[in-house]
Scaffold this motif. Structure first.
Motif, PDB file in Angstrom:
ATOM      1  N   ILE A  95       0.840  -1.204   0.000  1.00 64.90           N
ATOM      2  CA  ILE A  95       0.000   0.000   0.000  1.00 64.90           C
ATOM      3  C   ILE A  95       0.873   1.252   0.000  1.00 64.90           C
ATOM      4  O   ILE A  95       1.863   1.333   0.733  1.00 64.90           O
ATOM      5  N   ARG A  96       0.467   2.248  -0.769  1.00 65.45           N
ATOM      6  CA  ARG A  96       1.214   3.501  -0.872  1.00 65.45           C
ATOM      7  C   ARG A  96       0.399   4.706  -0.408  1.00 65.45           C
ATOM      8  O   ARG A  96       0.892   5.826  -0.458  1.00 65.45           O
ATOM      9  N   HIS A  97      -0.820   4.496   0.028  1.00 66.07           N
ATOM     10  CA  HIS A  97      -1.667   5.589   0.532  1.00 66.07           C
ATOM     11  C   HIS A  97      -1.081   6.097   1.850  1.00 66.07           C
ATOM     12  O   HIS A  97      -0.897   5.332   2.797  1.00 66.07           O
ATOM     13  N   ARG A  98      -0.758   7.399   1.932  1.00 61.53           N
ATOM     14  CA  ARG A  98       0.022   7.911   3.055  1.00 61.53           C
ATOM     15  C   ARG A  98      -0.669   7.731   4.399  1.00 61.53           C
ATOM     16  O   ARG A  98      -0.035   7.338   5.391  1.00 61.53           O
ATOM     17  N   VAL A  99      -1.960   8.036   4.470  1.00 58.25           N
ATOM     18  CA  VAL A  99      -2.660   7.890   5.743  1.00 58.25           C
ATOM     19  C   VAL A  99      -2.739   6.414   6.139  1.00 58.25           C
ATOM     20  O   VAL A  99      -2.571   6.057   7.311  1.00 58.25           O
ATOM     21  N   THR A 100      -2.963   5.560   5.165  1.00 62.93           N
ATOM     22  CA  THR A 100      -3.023   4.125   5.454  1.00 62.93           C
ATOM     23  C   THR A 100      -1.687   3.590   5.926  1.00 62.93           C
ATOM     24  O   THR A 100      -1.621   2.806   6.886  1.00 62.93           O
ATOM     25  N   THR A 101      -0.605   3.982   5.286  1.00 57.54           N
ATOM     26  CA  THR A 101       0.706   3.495   5.720  1.00 57.54           C
ATOM     27  C   THR A 101       1.049   3.985   7.121  1.00 57.54           C
ATOM     28  O   THR A 101       1.657   3.250   7.917  1.00 57.54           O
ATOM     29  N   ALA A 102       0.656   5.229   7.437  1.00 59.25           N
ATOM     30  CA  ALA A 102       0.870   5.725   8.802  1.00 59.25           C
ATOM     31  C   ALA A 102       0.045   4.917   9.798  1.00 59.25           C
ATOM     32  O   ALA A 102       0.516   4.582  10.899  1.00 59.25           O
ATOM     33  N   HIS A 103      -1.184   4.610   9.410  1.00 58.86           N
ATOM     34  CA  HIS A 103      -2.054   3.800  10.274  1.00 58.86           C
ATOM     35  C   HIS A 103      -1.450   2.418  10.509  1.00 58.86           C
ATOM     36  O   HIS A 103      -1.405   1.937  11.653  1.00 58.86           O
ATOM     37  N   LEU A 104      -0.976   1.780   9.453  1.00 63.12           N
ATOM     38  CA  LEU A 104      -0.433   0.426   9.592  1.00 63.12           C
ATOM     39  C   LEU A 104       0.850   0.422  10.422  1.00 63.12           C
ATOM     40  O   LEU A 104       1.082  -0.513  11.196  1.00 63.12           O
ATOM     41  N   ALA A 105       1.666   1.460  10.269  1.00 59.56           N
ATOM     42  CA  ALA A 105       2.866   1.553  11.113  1.00 59.56           C
ATOM     43  C   ALA A 105       2.473   1.685  12.579  1.00 59.56           C
ATOM     44  O   ALA A 105       3.102   1.078  13.464  1.00 59.56           O
ATOM     45  N   ASP A 106       1.444   2.469  12.832  1.00 57.89           N
ATOM     46  CA  ASP A 106       0.954   2.624  14.210  1.00 57.89           C
ATOM     47  C   ASP A 106       0.395   1.305  14.732  1.00 57.89           C
ATOM     48  O   ASP A 106       0.608   0.950  15.898  1.00 57.89           O
ATOM     49  N   VAL A 107      -0.319   0.575  13.885  1.00 58.53           N
ATOM     50  CA  VAL A 107      -0.872  -0.729  14.265  1.00 58.53           C
ATOM     51  C   VAL A 107       0.248  -1.679  14.686  1.00 58.53           C
ATOM     52  O   VAL A 107       0.145  -2.381  15.710  1.00 58.53           O
ATOM     53  N   LEU A 108       1.336  -1.711  13.915  1.00 54.32           N
ATOM     54  CA  LEU A 108       2.449  -2.598  14.257  1.00 54.32           C
ATOM     55  C   LEU A 108       3.042  -2.244  15.611  1.00 54.32           C
ATOM     56  O   LEU A 108       3.352  -3.132  16.419  1.00 54.32           O
ATOM     57  N   GLU A 109       3.201  -0.951  15.876  1.00 55.74           N
ATOM     58  CA  GLU A 109       3.748  -0.539  17.168  1.00 55.74           C
ATOM     59  C   GLU A 109       2.807  -0.898  18.307  1.00 55.74           C
ATOM     60  O   GLU A 109       3.243  -1.362  19.366  1.00 55.74           O
ATOM     61  N   ARG A 110       1.522  -0.691  18.101  1.00 53.17           N
ATOM     62  CA  ARG A 110       0.542  -1.039  19.140  1.00 53.17           C
ATOM     63  C   ARG A 110       0.555  -2.539  19.419  1.00 53.17           C
ATOM     64  O   ARG A 110       0.471  -2.971  20.571  1.00 53.17           O
ATOM     65  N   MET A 111       0.643  -3.331  18.374  1.00 57.77           N
ATOM     66  CA  MET A 111       0.672  -4.781  18.564  1.00 57.77           C
ATOM     67  C   MET A 111       1.913  -5.205  19.334  1.00 57.77           C
ATOM     68  O   MET A 111       1.834  -6.072  20.211  1.00 57.77           O
ATOM     69  N   ASP A 112       3.044  -4.613  19.016  1.00 58.80           N
ATOM     70  CA  ASP A 112       4.273  -4.962  19.728  1.00 58.80           C
ATOM     71  C   ASP A 112       4.147  -4.635  21.216  1.00 58.80           C
ATOM     72  O   ASP A 112       4.601  -5.408  22.072  1.00 58.80           O
ATOM     73  N   VAL A 113       3.531  -3.500  21.522  1.00 60.29           N
ATOM     74  CA  VAL A 113       3.341  -3.121  22.932  1.00 60.29           C
ATOM     75  C   VAL A 113       2.437  -4.125  23.637  1.00 60.29           C
ATOM     76  O   VAL A 113       2.723  -4.558  24.768  1.00 60.29           O
ATOM     77  N   ILE A 114       1.362  -4.529  22.964  1.00 55.01           N
ATOM     78  CA  ILE A 114       0.431  -5.486  23.580  1.00 55.01           C
ATOM     79  C   ILE A 114       1.111  -6.831  23.787  1.00 55.01           C
ATOM     80  O   ILE A 114       1.026  -7.428  24.879  1.00 55.01           O
ATOM     81  N   LEU A 115       1.794  -7.319  22.768  1.00 52.47           N
ATOM     82  CA  LEU A 115       2.452  -8.613  22.881  1.00 52.47           C
ATOM     83  C   LEU A 115       3.574  -8.594  23.897  1.00 52.47           C
ATOM     84  O   LEU A 115       3.749  -9.554  24.666  1.00 52.47           O
ATOM     85  N   GLU A 116       4.335  -7.521  23.943  1.00 56.55           N
ATOM     86  CA  GLU A 116       5.410  -7.420  24.930  1.00 56.55           C
ATOM     87  C   GLU A 116       4.841  -7.333  26.332  1.00 56.55           C
ATOM     88  O   GLU A 116       5.344  -7.958  27.279  1.00 56.55           O
ATOM     89  N   GLY A 117       3.754  -6.566  26.495  1.00 58.73           N
ATOM     90  CA  GLY A 117       3.110  -6.461  27.812  1.00 58.73           C
ATOM     91  C   GLY A 117       2.534  -7.782  28.251  1.00 58.73           C
ATOM     92  O   GLY A 117       2.599  -8.140  29.434  1.00 58.73           O
ATOM     93  N   ALA A 118       1.970  -8.537  27.287  1.00 59.18           N
ATOM     94  CA  ALA A 118       1.411  -9.848  27.629  1.00 59.18           C
ATOM     95  C   ALA A 118       2.502 -10.818  28.082  1.00 59.18           C
ATOM     96  O   ALA A 118       2.314 -11.595  29.007  1.00 59.18           O
ATOM     97  N   ARG A 119       3.651 -10.728  27.427  1.00 60.23           N
ATOM     98  CA  ARG A 119       4.767 -11.601  27.849  1.00 60.23           C
ATOM     99  C   ARG A 119       5.251 -11.212  29.246  1.00 60.23           C
ATOM    100  O   ARG A 119       5.553 -12.059  30.065  1.00 60.23           O
ATOM    101  N   GLY A 120       5.310  -9.878  29.482  1.00 64.96           N
ATOM    102  CA  GLY A 120       5.761  -9.422  30.793  1.00 64.96           C
ATOM    103  C   GLY A 120       4.803  -9.776  31.901  1.00 64.96           C
ATOM    104  O   GLY A 120       5.196 -10.022  33.030  1.00 64.96           O
ATOM    105  N   GLY A 121       3.469  -9.851  31.559  1.00 61.02           N
ATOM    106  CA  GLY A 121       2.488 -10.199  32.587  1.00 61.02           C
ATOM    107  C   GLY A 121       2.478 -11.664  32.867  1.00 61.02           C
ATOM    108  O   GLY A 121       1.915 -12.112  33.852  1.00 61.02           O
TER     109      GLY A 121
END
Length: 227
Positions: A201-227
């Motif tokens: 995908i090359r749509h700028r708002v979409t790519t920004a959204h997907l980058a944010d999604v990846l960061e959010r997922m990493d935080v959730i998965l890392e927090g789940a491992r820590g818990g």
């Protein structure tokens, strides 16, 4: 404004009726001398049909509710993107309720032949929220908001225990159930799909959204491992 509000309320009621089918149980009260089951799960096909309806009528944004000719008379706070997105998120949160998922798990154990397995339910919810990643050139504002609402809901389920209350009864023990392992697996599958989408995908708002999604997922998965 009053009539439009009544129409939105009626839509909410219809959606609420469909929600009760997913994880639903028929109750046939009997006297002591009557045979047969008192509690019986709604058949799998009917539950999956309800899930498909919710995907079609809720997750695919019902923009017909945002009739421009009406909103132009009521102002930007009466409807529009934020209002409809909030309604979609509310339905998603009610669908991903730990009590509903606990019932699905319980009925799968009790009536395996015709139950709606929790893992299939979570697959269907994932497809309803994320299923268009493989074929769209851009993700619209409604779907972006819905995907963020999904991540927020999953994070809550992964990190917090539900509380009991007089209306809904005792809360399930999420930490000892299959809910968190299955949600973690869902996140990992979605993450792979998002990574593939970011390469295409090359749509700028979409790519920004997907980058944010990846960061959010990493935080959730890392927090789940820590818990």
């Amino acid at each position: 404004r009053e009539i439009y509000g009544e129409a939105l309320g009626q839509w909410n009621r219809y959606v609420g009726h469909v929600l009760t089918v997913v994880g639903g149980v028929y109750v046939d009260l009997k006297t002591a001398d009557q045979d047969g089951a008192v509690f019986d799960a709604v058949p799998r096909d009917r539950q999956r049909g309800a899930m498909a309806w919710l995907t079609r009528e809720v997750f695919d944004a019902p923009t017909w509710l945002n009739e421009p000719a009406i909103l132009e008379l009521l102002g930007p706070t009466a409807g529009g993107l934020q209002s409809l997105s909030a309604r979609q998120a509310s339905v998603l949160n009610r669908l991903l309720d730990p009590r509903r998922m606990a019932v699905l798990s319980e009925m799968e154990a009790q009536q395996p032949a015709d139950a709606y397995p929790l893992v299939e339910f979570l697959d269907d919810v994932r497809d309803g929220v994320w299923g268009d990643l493989g074929n769209v050139a851009a993700i619209d504002g409604y779907r972006r908001a819905l995907q963020r609402a999904y991540l927020e809901r999953v994070e809550t389920l992964m990190t917090e225990e539900p509380t009991s209350n007089p209306f809904f009864g005792p809360a399930p023990d999420v930490s000892r159930s299959d809910i968190r392992p299955l949600l973690r697996a869902q996140l990992r599958d979605i993450r792979e799909e998002v990574e593939r989408a970011t390469r295409r995908i090359r749509h700028r708002v979409t790519t920004a959204h997907l980058a944010d999604v990846l960061e959010r997922m990493d935080v959730i998965l890392e927090g789940a491992r820590g818990g």
